[in-house]
Design a protein around this motif. Sequence first.
Motif, PDB file in Angstrom:
ATOM      1  N   VAL A 102       0.737  -1.276  -0.007  1.00  0.00           N
ATOM      2  CA  VAL A 102      -0.006  -0.037  -0.036  1.00  0.00           C
ATOM      3  C   VAL A 102       1.000   1.238   0.034  1.00  0.00           C
ATOM      4  N   ASP A 103       0.607   2.125  -0.941  1.00  0.00           N
ATOM      5  CA  ASP A 103       1.226   3.428  -0.964  1.00  0.00           C
ATOM      6  C   ASP A 103       0.036   4.580  -0.685  1.00  0.00           C
ATOM      7  N   LEU A 104       0.033   4.883   0.630  1.00  0.00           N
ATOM      8  CA  LEU A 104      -1.305   5.700   0.774  1.00  0.00           C
ATOM      9  C   LEU A 104      -1.306   7.009   0.034  1.00  0.00           C
ATOM     10  N   GLU A 105      -0.132   7.718  -0.075  1.00  0.00           N
ATOM     11  CA  GLU A 105      -0.115   9.017  -0.782  1.00  0.00           C
ATOM     12  C   GLU A 105      -0.546   8.874  -2.135  1.00  0.00           C
ATOM     13  N   LEU A 106      -0.004   7.952  -2.768  1.00  0.00           N
ATOM     14  CA  LEU A 106      -0.115   7.742  -4.329  1.00  0.00           C
ATOM     15  C   LEU A 106      -1.674   7.149  -4.436  1.00  0.00           C
ATOM     16  N   GLU A 107      -2.182   6.347  -3.667  1.00  0.00           N
ATOM     17  CA  GLU A 107      -3.425   5.929  -4.077  1.00  0.00           C
ATOM     18  C   GLU A 107      -4.476   6.991  -3.701  1.00  0.00           C
ATOM     19  N   ILE A 157      -1.730   4.089 -14.780  1.00  0.00           N
ATOM     20  CA  ILE A 157      -2.234   3.591 -13.500  1.00  0.00           C
ATOM     21  C   ILE A 157      -2.982   2.186 -13.291  1.00  0.00           C
ATOM     22  N   LYS A 158      -3.662   1.694 -14.519  1.00  0.00           N
ATOM     23  CA  LYS A 158      -4.001   0.418 -14.324  1.00  0.00           C
ATOM     24  C   LYS A 158      -3.084  -0.727 -14.594  1.00  0.00           C
ATOM     25  N   MET A 159      -1.713  -0.399 -15.361  1.00  0.00           N
ATOM     26  CA  MET A 159      -0.778  -1.243 -15.582  1.00  0.00           C
ATOM     27  C   MET A 159       0.204  -1.022 -14.260  1.00  0.00           C
ATOM     28  N   TYR A 160       0.148  -0.066 -13.512  1.00  0.00           N
ATOM     29  CA  TYR A 160       0.712  -0.093 -12.239  1.00  0.00           C
ATOM     30  C   TYR A 160       0.180  -0.959 -11.388  1.00  0.00           C
ATOM     31  N   GLU A 161      -1.112  -0.882 -11.338  1.00  0.00           N
ATOM     32  CA  GLU A 161      -2.026  -1.708 -10.223  1.00  0.00           C
ATOM     33  C   GLU A 161      -2.128  -3.117 -10.668  1.00  0.00           C
ATOM     34  N   ASN A 162      -1.854  -3.371 -11.729  1.00  0.00           N
ATOM     35  CA  ASN A 162      -1.643  -5.078 -12.120  1.00  0.00           C
ATOM     36  C   ASN A 162      -0.181  -5.212 -11.901  1.00  0.00           C
ATOM     37  N   LEU A 186       6.986   1.269 -12.770  1.00  0.00           N
ATOM     38  CA  LEU A 186       5.702   1.614 -13.148  1.00  0.00           C
ATOM     39  C   LEU A 186       5.158   2.643 -11.978  1.00  0.00           C
ATOM     40  N   ARG A 187       5.522   2.602 -10.829  1.00  0.00           N
ATOM     41  CA  ARG A 187       5.021   3.588  -9.688  1.00  0.00           C
ATOM     42  C   ARG A 187       5.503   4.877 -10.055  1.00  0.00           C
ATOM     43  N   SER A 188       6.870   4.905 -10.250  1.00  0.00           N
ATOM     44  CA  SER A 188       7.691   5.951 -10.728  1.00  0.00           C
ATOM     45  C   SER A 188       6.820   6.890 -11.927  1.00  0.00           C
ATOM     46  N   ASP A 189       6.531   6.096 -12.855  1.00  0.00           N
ATOM     47  CA  ASP A 189       5.888   6.689 -14.094  1.00  0.00           C
ATOM     48  C   ASP A 189       4.387   7.138 -13.760  1.00  0.00           C
ATOM     49  N   ILE A 208       3.810   8.582 -10.896  1.00  0.00           N
ATOM     50  CA  ILE A 208       4.121   9.687  -9.895  1.00  0.00           C
ATOM     51  C   ILE A 208       4.288  10.980 -10.954  1.00  0.00           C
ATOM     52  N   ILE A 209       5.096  10.678 -11.986  1.00  0.00           N
ATOM     53  CA  ILE A 209       5.417  11.635 -12.782  1.00  0.00           C
ATOM     54  C   ILE A 209       4.320  11.888 -13.524  1.00  0.00           C
ATOM     55  N   LYS A 210       3.584  11.075 -14.064  1.00  0.00           N
ATOM     56  CA  LYS A 210       2.223  11.749 -14.759  1.00  0.00           C
ATOM     57  C   LYS A 210       1.176  12.139 -14.224  1.00  0.00           C
ATOM     58  N   LEU A 211       1.194  11.852 -12.829  1.00  0.00           N
ATOM     59  CA  LEU A 211      -0.101  12.537 -12.035  1.00  0.00           C
ATOM     60  C   LEU A 211       0.515  14.126 -11.989  1.00  0.00           C
ATOM     61  N   LYS A 212       1.994  14.300 -11.706  1.00  0.00           N
ATOM     62  CA  LYS A 212       2.445  15.601 -11.592  1.00  0.00           C
ATOM     63  C   LYS A 212       2.188  16.601 -12.657  1.00  0.00           C
ATOM     64  N   PHE A 213       2.556  15.928 -14.123  1.00  0.00           N
ATOM     65  CA  PHE A 213       2.374  16.740 -15.131  1.00  0.00           C
ATOM     66  C   PHE A 213       0.851  16.912 -15.331  1.00  0.00           C
ATOM     67  N   LEU A 214       0.137  16.007 -14.971  1.00  0.00           N
ATOM     68  CA  LEU A 214      -1.202  16.013 -15.524  1.00  0.00           C
ATOM     69  C   LEU A 214      -1.956  17.152 -14.578  1.00  0.00           C
ATOM     70  N   GLU A 215      -1.411  17.410 -13.268  1.00  0.00           N
ATOM     71  CA  GLU A 215      -2.157  18.538 -12.573  1.00  0.00           C
ATOM     72  C   GLU A 215      -1.624  19.632 -13.326  1.00  0.00           C
ATOM     73  N   GLU A 216      -0.323  19.902 -13.530  1.00  0.00           N
ATOM     74  CA  GLU A 216       0.166  21.262 -14.181  1.00  0.00           C
ATOM     75  C   GLU A 216      -0.575  21.314 -15.403  1.00  0.00           C
ATOM     76  N   ASN A 217      -0.768  20.520 -16.116  1.00  0.00           N
ATOM     77  CA  ASN A 217      -1.616  20.818 -17.458  1.00  0.00           C
ATOM     78  C   ASN A 217      -2.944  21.094 -17.339  1.00  0.00           C
ATOM     79  N   LYS A 218      -3.651  20.338 -16.176  1.00  0.00           N
ATOM     80  CA  LYS A 218      -5.069  20.866 -16.205  1.00  0.00           C
ATOM     81  C   LYS A 218      -5.243  22.035 -15.500  1.00  0.00           C
ATOM     82  N   VAL A 219      -4.507  22.641 -14.647  1.00  0.00           N
ATOM     83  CA  VAL A 219      -4.600  23.694 -14.207  1.00  0.00           C
ATOM     84  C   VAL A 219      -4.435  25.104 -15.182  1.00  0.00           C
ATOM     85  N   LYS A 220      -3.240  24.753 -16.201  1.00  0.00           N
ATOM     86  CA  LYS A 220      -3.042  25.558 -17.118  1.00  0.00           C
ATOM     87  C   LYS A 220      -4.077  25.623 -18.319  1.00  0.00           C
TER      88      LYS A 220
END
Length: 363
Positions: A144-149, A247-252, A297-300, A302-314
Amino acid sequence: MTDSIMSKAATMEIPINSNGDTGTLPEDDSLEQAAKLQWNLDEKVGSSRGTRDLQQVMVSGPNLNETSIVSGGYGGTAEGIIPTSSIKGSNMHHSSSSSSLTAEEVTRGVAVEKLETMKKWGFNTYKCTKQMISERFGRGSRTVDLELEAQIEVLRDTKKKYESVLRLARALTNHFYNMVQTQHALGDTFADLSQKSPELRDEFGYNAETQKLLCKNGETLLGAINFFVSSINTLVKKTMEDTLMTIKMYENARLEFDAYRSDLEELSLGPRDAVAMARIDAAQQQYQVQKDKYERLRSDVIIKLKFLEENKVKVMHKQLLLFHNAISAYFAGNQQQLEQTLKQFNIKLRPPGADKPSWLEEQ
């Protein structure tokens, strides 16, 4: 009589000595007489029949594929007969047999490879299913990764809300488009009545001009709303969906990692003989492979969530500002501000009557 003579001649043996010369026979004269008698009989048949027989022989001829080569001498055994067809196709048979062996080896190799792949897939599926059932019934442990989940859950909830915004914006576009079309038809009707009703020409003319102006501003607003809908659709259906696929690939990968981790823990609690140690070593290697895959995949994610948040705000900052300014300018009747809003966001409207691109634009 002729038949008896020919029968006798046909059964005679002609011995051949070691030098190849025929030996003298006491019945040579009888054989010569039989041959002469047969020749005279053949001459009486006639030239027409002889010609026809000759033509038949020339046309049909012996079948070369059925001829045989006799090894040994006259009267040799059947073992010495070699069909010419077997001589002709011997090399071809040899080459075809070698090629068939090669093809068989290739087919066998492919089959073995597929069998191994299916075996690994079945083994991996069994482990993952076992781990999933154990987690569902509370008997197995999971990583379990509480922060990521928590971030993943926020993304899924955000995607649902943005899909709702997208659905409502599309509904608004459809309704507003129908209203603009109604205003356009109403303006045309007022203009027509203005020409046919002299006593109400000015009143119909004022209303016709108003409806045409509203129609023009409505088309401008529709351009702004369509741009808003297109941007939200790209954000939801492509950007967010791509991150959710990772995320689905990461969960698998997490499930596989926990399955092999549980397998290694079970083997470590067992006996320590030679066979068990070999299994533990193999399980340790598989565990390390799954661990590397899980961490990558966990690292991927985290990176995609960060860029997605920045892109979404912009993206949303720009689109919400566009939507607010366009709606405000339209309902305030400020045509200049509405057009300025579209120029600010580089939105180009299609000219009237250009609903479909020309054949040059489609090339």
